[in-house]
Structures are given as structure tokens and as C-alpha cells.
Design an enzyme around this catalytic site. Structure first.
Site, PDB file in Angstrom:
ATOM      1  N   ASN A  10     -31.087  75.126 -19.111  1.00 36.02           N
ATOM      2  CA  ASN A  10     -30.493  73.794 -19.051  1.00 36.02           C
ATOM      3  C   ASN A  10     -28.978  73.898 -19.095  1.00 36.02           C
ATOM      4  O   ASN A  10     -28.277  72.920 -19.319  1.00 36.02           O
ATOM      5  CB  ASN A  10     -31.004  72.897 -20.189  1.00 36.02           C
ATOM      6  CG  ASN A  10     -32.337  72.260 -19.814  1.00 36.02           C
ATOM      7  OD1 ASN A  10     -32.553  71.873 -18.675  1.00 36.02           O
ATOM      8  ND2 ASN A  10     -33.240  72.188 -20.780  1.00 36.02           N
ATOM      9  N   ASN A  11     -28.475  75.127 -18.885  1.00 31.96           N
ATOM     10  CA  ASN A  11     -27.038  75.342 -18.870  1.00 31.96           C
ATOM     11  C   ASN A  11     -26.505  74.953 -17.475  1.00 31.96           C
ATOM     12  O   ASN A  11     -26.733  75.644 -16.494  1.00 31.96           O
ATOM     13  CB  ASN A  11     -26.778  76.823 -19.176  1.00 31.96           C
ATOM     14  CG  ASN A  11     -25.302  77.173 -19.177  1.00 31.96           C
ATOM     15  OD1 ASN A  11     -24.540  76.652 -18.370  1.00 31.96           O
ATOM     16  ND2 ASN A  11     -24.927  78.055 -20.080  1.00 31.96           N
ATOM     17  N   ALA A  12     -25.809  73.805 -17.431  1.00 34.19           N
ATOM     18  CA  ALA A  12     -25.381  73.237 -16.151  1.00 34.19           C
ATOM     19  C   ALA A  12     -24.456  74.198 -15.407  1.00 34.19           C
ATOM     20  O   ALA A  12     -24.507  74.301 -14.177  1.00 34.19           O
ATOM     21  CB  ALA A  12     -24.672  71.915 -16.394  1.00 34.19           C
ATOM     22  N   HIS A  13     -23.641  74.917 -16.153  1.00 34.15           N
ATOM     23  CA  HIS A  13     -22.693  75.833 -15.523  1.00 34.15           C
ATOM     24  C   HIS A  13     -23.420  76.973 -14.808  1.00 34.15           C
ATOM     25  O   HIS A  13     -23.135  77.298 -13.658  1.00 34.15           O
ATOM     26  CB  HIS A  13     -21.729  76.379 -16.577  1.00 34.15           C
ATOM     27  CG  HIS A  13     -20.780  77.390 -16.034  1.00 34.15           C
ATOM     28  ND1 HIS A  13     -19.689  77.040 -15.283  1.00 34.15           N
ATOM     29  CD2 HIS A  13     -20.790  78.733 -16.088  1.00 34.15           C
ATOM     30  CE1 HIS A  13     -19.046  78.134 -14.913  1.00 34.15           C
ATOM     31  NE2 HIS A  13     -19.695  79.181 -15.380  1.00 34.15           N
ATOM     32  N   ASP A  70     -31.621  86.708 -19.228  1.00 33.89           N
ATOM     33  CA  ASP A  70     -31.267  86.975 -20.618  1.00 33.89           C
ATOM     34  C   ASP A  70     -30.116  87.978 -20.610  1.00 33.89           C
ATOM     35  O   ASP A  70     -30.122  88.916 -19.814  1.00 33.89           O
ATOM     36  CB  ASP A  70     -32.461  87.530 -21.402  1.00 33.89           C
ATOM     37  CG  ASP A  70     -32.231  87.426 -22.903  1.00 33.89           C
ATOM     38  OD1 ASP A  70     -31.702  86.397 -23.367  1.00 33.89           O
ATOM     39  OD2 ASP A  70     -32.552  88.388 -23.627  1.00 33.89           O
ATOM     40  N   GLY A 149     -18.491  83.135 -26.134  1.00 33.38           N
ATOM     41  CA  GLY A 149     -19.102  84.301 -26.788  1.00 33.38           C
ATOM     42  C   GLY A 149     -18.073  85.367 -27.152  1.00 33.38           C
ATOM     43  O   GLY A 149     -17.044  85.080 -27.772  1.00 33.38           O
ATOM     44  N   TYR A 150     -18.333  86.597 -26.716  1.00 35.16           N
ATOM     45  CA  TYR A 150     -17.503  87.741 -27.080  1.00 35.16           C
ATOM     46  C   TYR A 150     -16.334  87.967 -26.119  1.00 35.16           C
ATOM     47  O   TYR A 150     -15.664  89.000 -26.194  1.00 35.16           O
ATOM     48  CB  TYR A 150     -18.376  89.005 -27.128  1.00 35.16           C
ATOM     49  CG  TYR A 150     -19.484  88.952 -28.156  1.00 35.16           C
ATOM     50  CD1 TYR A 150     -19.302  89.437 -29.448  1.00 35.16           C
ATOM     51  CD2 TYR A 150     -20.738  88.395 -27.846  1.00 35.16           C
ATOM     52  CE1 TYR A 150     -20.317  89.385 -30.392  1.00 35.16           C
ATOM     53  CE2 TYR A 150     -21.763  88.327 -28.783  1.00 35.16           C
ATOM     54  CZ  TYR A 150     -21.544  88.823 -30.049  1.00 35.16           C
ATOM     55  OH  TYR A 150     -22.550  88.765 -30.986  1.00 35.16           O
ATOM     56  N   ASP A 151     -16.081  87.037 -25.212  1.00 32.32           N
ATOM     57  CA  ASP A 151     -15.049  87.231 -24.180  1.00 32.32           C
ATOM     58  C   ASP A 151     -13.678  87.637 -24.733  1.00 32.32           C
ATOM     59  O   ASP A 151     -13.007  88.479 -24.113  1.00 32.32           O
ATOM     60  CB  ASP A 151     -14.896  85.964 -23.320  1.00 32.32           C
ATOM     61  CG  ASP A 151     -15.983  85.849 -22.263  1.00 32.32           C
ATOM     62  OD1 ASP A 151     -16.729  86.827 -22.060  1.00 32.32           O
ATOM     63  OD2 ASP A 151     -16.079  84.776 -21.642  1.00 32.32           O
TER      64      ASP A 151
HETATM   65  P1  IMP Z   1     -27.406  84.323 -22.637  1.00 35.81           P
HETATM   66  O1  IMP Z   1     -28.698  85.064 -22.585  1.00 35.81           O
HETATM   67  O2  IMP Z   1     -26.681  84.303 -21.302  1.00 35.81           O
HETATM   68  O3  IMP Z   1     -27.538  82.956 -23.233  1.00 35.81           O
HETATM   69  O4  IMP Z   1     -26.439  85.155 -23.606  1.00 35.81           O
HETATM   70  C1  IMP Z   1     -26.780  85.430 -24.966  1.00 35.81           C
HETATM   71  C2  IMP Z   1     -25.534  85.721 -25.786  1.00 35.81           C
HETATM   72  O5  IMP Z   1     -24.881  86.924 -25.305  1.00 35.81           O
HETATM   73  C3  IMP Z   1     -24.453  84.654 -25.713  1.00 35.81           C
HETATM   74  O6  IMP Z   1     -24.697  83.630 -26.651  1.00 35.81           O
HETATM   75  C4  IMP Z   1     -23.194  85.453 -26.041  1.00 35.81           C
HETATM   76  O7  IMP Z   1     -23.092  85.683 -27.432  1.00 35.81           O
HETATM   77  C5  IMP Z   1     -23.468  86.793 -25.365  1.00 35.81           C
HETATM   78  N1  IMP Z   1     -22.964  86.777 -23.980  1.00 35.81           N
HETATM   79  C6  IMP Z   1     -23.717  86.794 -22.846  1.00 35.81           C
HETATM   80  N2  IMP Z   1     -22.925  86.752 -21.748  1.00 35.81           N
HETATM   81  C7  IMP Z   1     -21.647  86.697 -22.214  1.00 35.81           C
HETATM   82  C8  IMP Z   1     -20.385  86.634 -21.553  1.00 35.81           C
HETATM   83  O8  IMP Z   1     -20.259  86.576 -20.320  1.00 35.81           O
HETATM   84  N3  IMP Z   1     -19.308  86.610 -22.365  1.00 35.81           N
HETATM   85  C9  IMP Z   1     -19.380  86.650 -23.721  1.00 35.81           C
HETATM   86  N4  IMP Z   1     -20.530  86.675 -24.374  1.00 35.81           N
HETATM   87  C10 IMP Z   1     -21.661  86.712 -23.632  1.00 35.81           C
END
Ligand code: IMP
Length: 192
Positions: A10-13, A70, A149-151
Site C-alpha cells: 500500500n506504499n503509494a511511492h 521485501d 530508513g538507513y539512507d
Molecule cells: P521494505 O521491505 O522495503 O519495507 O524495507 C524494510 C526496511 O529496510 C525499511 O523499513 C528500512 O528500515 C530498510 N530499507 C529498505 N530499503 C531501504 C532504503 O532504500 N533505504 C533505507 N532503508 C531501507
């Protein structure tokens, strides 16, 4: 009629980015659009397992062809942690996650790390996995305001700036997610 394909998010981006890369051949639907507001379980210990779990949930409960992703950060000196626990590493939000990571790397000279995305696609009887990895290193002090996140603590190989400083245009070209989505798009566009 265009082939309907659910992206289990549901992540629009994310949805917009993927729909743009996939072009016109597929009608991409979000979870919201198929009436799914369930908290889909992600209990596997691997990215591939979690992505498959999400895609299978949608296929089983709603009958659509589907893909799910994921992602997370894997740090060499921490044996791949936080990995699938990236979002909930500290139990707090992104700031607390970065604090914990930097603390766990205190005094370590080996700062290598990678972001990884796995996309699982269920199309008819087929199951396919697509993986994107971007290598880089973890710096000691946050830099930059962009991204999430960790960017602010991740500098991709070949660059001097963090993902948070590089901006979305560059990041969306070189990121783990972009690479995995590109492989998915190549596959689907060959079929479509
Ligand atoms: P998701 O599966 O894409 O929702 O990512 C799970 C988690 O990994 C996020 O909540 C972030 O903590 C980390 N993460 C995934 N992709 C990125 C990114 O592009 N930049 C920074 N953190 C990321």
C-alpha cells in the site's frame, strides 16, 4: 484487456515507481484496490521467504496474479544483521535503528554493507524471484535529509554521498529496489 497484477503493497511511492517502469502492458493494482487491508504475515527468516509469503497470501485469498517485495540492510561485520529485521531492529523508528547500528559498529574498521531487495512473482502456475543488491559502506555520522530508513548512514560504492544526500533521482537509478524492479519489468515485458 490488460493483464491484472497485484503489487502486494500500500506504499503509494513504490506502486507509482513500479507502474512507471512496467509501462502499459499490465494493470497494476494495490492491496487497497482489491479490498485487502489485512496485515499480511511476514514471518520467514529470509527476504525471499517473506516476499513469497506475501504474494502467496494475496493469490490464495484473492485469486490474483501477484508480486511482493521485501528489503533490508545487511552489514558485513554484523553477519548480515539487521537483514529481515531492518524495520524493527531497535523496536523504535528509523533514528533509533540507526543509533543501534552505529553503536554495534563502534570501533569496527570493517564498514561494508549492502541493501538487498527480493521480489517474488506468482504468475499463473509460475513462481519467479528477482533480486537487487547495492553494495556500499556505513559511515560514522549521519549525513543528508532525503530518503528514509538507513539512507543517512549508507554511502553506495562509487559515490562519496549518502543515499540521503544523493536525492531520489540518483537513488532510484542505482538502488537495490530499482535493480530488482528492472529485472521484474524485463521479465514481464518479455511475456506481455
Ligand atoms: P521494505 O521491505 O522495503 O519495507 O524495507 C524494510 C526496511 O529496510 C525499511 O523499513 C528500512 O528500515 C530498510 N530499507 C529498505 N530499503 C531501504 C532504503 O532504500 N533505504 C533505507 N532503508 C531501507
Amino acid at each position: 484487456m490488460k493483464h491484472k497484477l497485484v503489487f502486494a503493497t500500500n506504499n503509494a511511492h513504490k506502486l507509482e515507481e513500479v507502474a512507471a517502469i512496467l509501462g502499459d502492458s499490465y494493470h497494476i493494482l494495490s492491496l487497497h484496490e482489491i479490498g485487502c487491508d489485512a496485515d499480511i504475515p511476514e514471518t520467514s527468516g529470509t527476504f525471499a521467504g517473506n516476499a513469497l509469503q506475501k504474494a502467496q497470501y494475496v493469490k490464495q485469498h484473492y485469486g490474483y496474479d501477484c508480486f511482493a517485495d521485501d528489503s533490508g540492510l545487511e552489514v558485513d561485520a554484523l553477519d548480515g544483521a539487521p537483514g529481515v529485521y531492518s524495520a524493527r531492529y531497535s523496536g523504535g523508528g528509523s533514528e533509533a535503528n540507526m543509533d543501534k547500528l552505529l553503536h554495534n559498529l563502534t570501533g569496527k574498521s570493517q564498514r561494508g554493507a549492502q541493501f538487498r531487495t527480493v521480489i517474488a512473482l506468482l504468475l499463473g502456475e509460475e513462481t519467479q524471484l528477482f533480486e537487487g543488491i547495492v553494495r556500499g559502506s556505513i559511515i560514522e555520522v549521519r549525513r543528508g535529509e532525503g530518503g528514509f530508513g538507513y539512507d543517512p548512514i549508507f554511502v553506495p560504492e562509487g559515490y562519496d554521498l549518502t543515499f540521503a544526500e544523493l536525492g531520489s533521482e540518483v537513488k532510484n537509478r542505482i538502488s537495490h529496489r530499482a535493480k530488482a524492479v528492472e529485472l521484474l519489468a524485463q521479465y514481464l515485458n518479455k511475456k506481455g
